[in-house]
Every structure is written in structure tokens, then in C-alpha cells.
Design a protein around this motif. Sequence first.
Motif, PDB file in Angstrom:
ATOM      1  N   LEU A 236      64.724-170.780  11.426  1.00 40.07           N
ATOM      2  CA  LEU A 236      63.391-171.088  11.968  1.00 40.07           C
ATOM      3  C   LEU A 236      62.305-170.460  11.109  1.00 40.07           C
ATOM      4  O   LEU A 236      61.268-171.065  10.837  1.00 40.07           O
ATOM      5  N   ASN A 237      62.568-169.229  10.661  1.00 40.36           N
ATOM      6  CA  ASN A 237      61.623-168.522   9.821  1.00 40.36           C
ATOM      7  C   ASN A 237      61.398-169.272   8.510  1.00 40.36           C
ATOM      8  O   ASN A 237      60.270-169.393   8.032  1.00 40.36           O
TER       9      ASN A 237
ATOM     10  N   PHE B 294      61.643-172.476   8.052  1.00 45.08           N
ATOM     11  CA  PHE B 294      60.813-173.645   8.344  1.00 45.08           C
ATOM     12  C   PHE B 294      59.332-173.259   8.386  1.00 45.08           C
ATOM     13  O   PHE B 294      58.474-173.984   7.896  1.00 45.08           O
ATOM     14  N   GLY B 295      59.050-172.116   9.018  1.00 45.17           N
ATOM     15  CA  GLY B 295      57.657-171.644   9.090  1.00 45.17           C
ATOM     16  C   GLY B 295      57.091-171.403   7.704  1.00 45.17           C
ATOM     17  O   GLY B 295      55.957-171.786   7.405  1.00 45.17           O
TER      18      GLY B 295
ATOM     19  N   LEU C  72      58.097-172.783   4.885  1.00 47.41           N
ATOM     20  CA  LEU C  72      57.935-174.068   4.212  1.00 47.41           C
ATOM     21  C   LEU C  72      56.674-174.773   4.711  1.00 47.41           C
ATOM     22  O   LEU C  72      55.942-175.388   3.936  1.00 47.41           O
TER      23      LEU C  72
END
Lengths: 106, 288
Positions: B91-92, B94-95, B97
Motif C-alpha cells: 500500500l505504501n 502505491f502511495g 507511485l
Amino acid sequence: MELLLLFFIFTLAGFLGFELIAKVPSQLHTPLMSGANAISGITIVGAMVAAGADDGSWITTVLGTAAVTLAMINVVGGYFVTDRMLGMFKKKGAASAETKKGGVAK
Amino acid sequence: MNSEILINSAYIVASCLFIVGLKMLGRQATARKGNLISGVGMLIAIVVTLLDRHVIDFTWIIVGLVAGTVIGLACARLVKMTAMPEMVALLNGFGGLASLIVGAAEFMRIRIGEVTPAHPEFTAAAIFMAIIIGGVTFTGSMYAFCKLAEWLSGRPILFAGQHVLNGLMLLVTLVAGVAYVVSGDPSVVLIAFLAYTVLSLILGWTTVMPIGGGDMPVVISLLNSLSGLAACAAGFVISNNVLIVAGCLVGTSGVILSIIMCKAMNRSLMNVLFSGFGSKPGAAAEGS
């Protein structure tokens, strides 16, 4: 002047971040990391502005939409994962938490 | 003007909720409530951004929001409890990116002349920061995810001259960044932009490479701190207060949390990051 104001709040927020976290019990390390991670998904605000700006360029729309999707995964996933971790924790530690409540909570 | 006041007031409320939520997350009795409070802050920030005067077309925002919600919920529901740390890493990433893409989108808009920033050099520097920090966060988190999910070996991967190579790459990245900020030539700007974007993606990967799988939680915490700073840089790109406050909060509190996590393992942060390198710390990882 506007730039200086941005740096002003940047500096204060930085100091606040340093002061906010202290003496975290070790079982809360991962949930705290995950909760902070969800907050870093705030970049979604920037992504929405990029996706919604109707500037006639499909590239920025594609990039913006991708960014909104990714940031939203970060936000939604982050908050729900954190909640699941903390929820689990409560169930498992319910009995022991009652007895040592005062010691752990404060 | 009225909507401007409303939006910024809502951003102040959201920032306060993030601060209170983060504080409450650090105590066992209040942690779950704290997470909820910071979630409410995020909801306010997202809803009020729809009123932003720059936001004209809602179609693609809705598409992105719905897709992100579905995927995010699926991730959070389906993941096993034991797989939580790698999920946080994913998830991190994705943030990170997303912050990189926000920087890239603003670069494109300035390039096609859609936006003319008041301080071109400053905006260029902020775009550079958002992209390199976002890039390192993305590939670093992906590598941490792969190591924890055992898609890749958790053993530290070391080779001769590794820190020299990382240092050189960081140097080239910074040179490209300076060229990007000061050069007025469109072709130089484009080449520098592409060069530092690609290099930051490689750097994230190679920086995490020499760190063992057991130390990944600390690395993820540090990368989480970086993704906050990436969001903060994106905030400077579009002059948005809530991005700067929330991003910087996560950035600095993440550093403190990483140090606390290291202490719990009786290690120092430097030891975790550079133990693979031997006694000499690598300049690359330190700088990024």
C-alpha cells in the motif's frame, strides 16, 4: 510571500511530527506505521486535482486517474488494514487488557 | 472566493483530525478510535477537494475513486493476518507511485503550457523532489513486499562496489535534477526529467537490496516516512496546505517510529540500514 508561508507550515508540521510519537508500546508499532501510511495517502488530493483539471490533454487525465486509483487503494486499504489489526488485537488481548489496563493505557 | 475559504477551512479541520488521530494511535486504549478519527479527516479532505475550482471534470475522478476503493477493500479484507506487514509495504508503494505521478502530471501540464507557475524554478524543484522520493518509495516498498512475501529471497544481496554504484546513481540523479531546474532548453528538460525518474526507480530497488528480510519492518517504516515526504513535495508542487501538513507529519513521525522500532530490537538505525555494507556507511542510502 506565499512560498514562505508554505515553508512556515512545513517546518511547524515537521516539528509536530517529531513530538507526536513517543513511548509507543511495541505491539502498536505495526498498526501505527500502517495508520501513518494511510495518512500519507493524502496525496490523493493532488491526484484529484490532476485528474479533474479539464485541460484537453489526455495524458494528464490518464496520469491523474492512475494516481487517484493508486492513492485511493493506499487510503482505503491503509485504514481498513489498520482497523483489522487493532480489532484483532482487542479480541485477543481482551482478558489481559482488563487486568493491566492502567499500566498499558497510560 | 467563498469556496476557497470553505475548502481551506475544511483542510484545517482535516489536518487537526490527522494530528489527533496520530497521537491516539500511539496509545493502546485509544488506537482504534484514533485510526477512525484520522479516517474521517481523510474523508473530509477528499470530499472538499471535489469543490476545488481546478476540478472541472468529475468522470475520471469518480472512476479512480471507485476503482481504488474496491481494490483497497479487497486487499484489506482478503489478506491474512500474518501477511499484514507486506500488505502495508504494498500500500505504501502505491502511495509513493501516486505522488510520483502527481509530479509527472504537473510536469506535463507545464510542458504543454496549460499551467504557468508563478515561481518556475521552485515548482520544478518541487516536481523533482516529488518524483525522486516517490520513485524510491515505490520500488523500495515493492522490493520489501517481495522479500516479505517470499517472492524474492530475504537474504541481503551484496556485491563488490555496491555502495559506490548507489552513490554514483544518486549523484547522477541530483545532477539531472539541477539540470532540470536551471535549464530552459525544452529537450534538456525532458531528458533530465526522464533520467532522474528512471534513476530514482532503480535507486529504490538497489537501496533495499542489501538489507535482510528480518529488518524489513524498519525499512517499511522508513519508506512510509518517505512516502509522507513525497506527498509533502507534491503539496509544494500544487501549493496545497493539507498535503504539506499531513505529508510532513507522516514524514517526521515515521523517522521517530523507525528509531523506536530499532531500539526495540536493540539495534541502531544506521546498523539496520548499512550492516550489509560493513563499517562504511553508503552515501546513497543516507542521502535518499
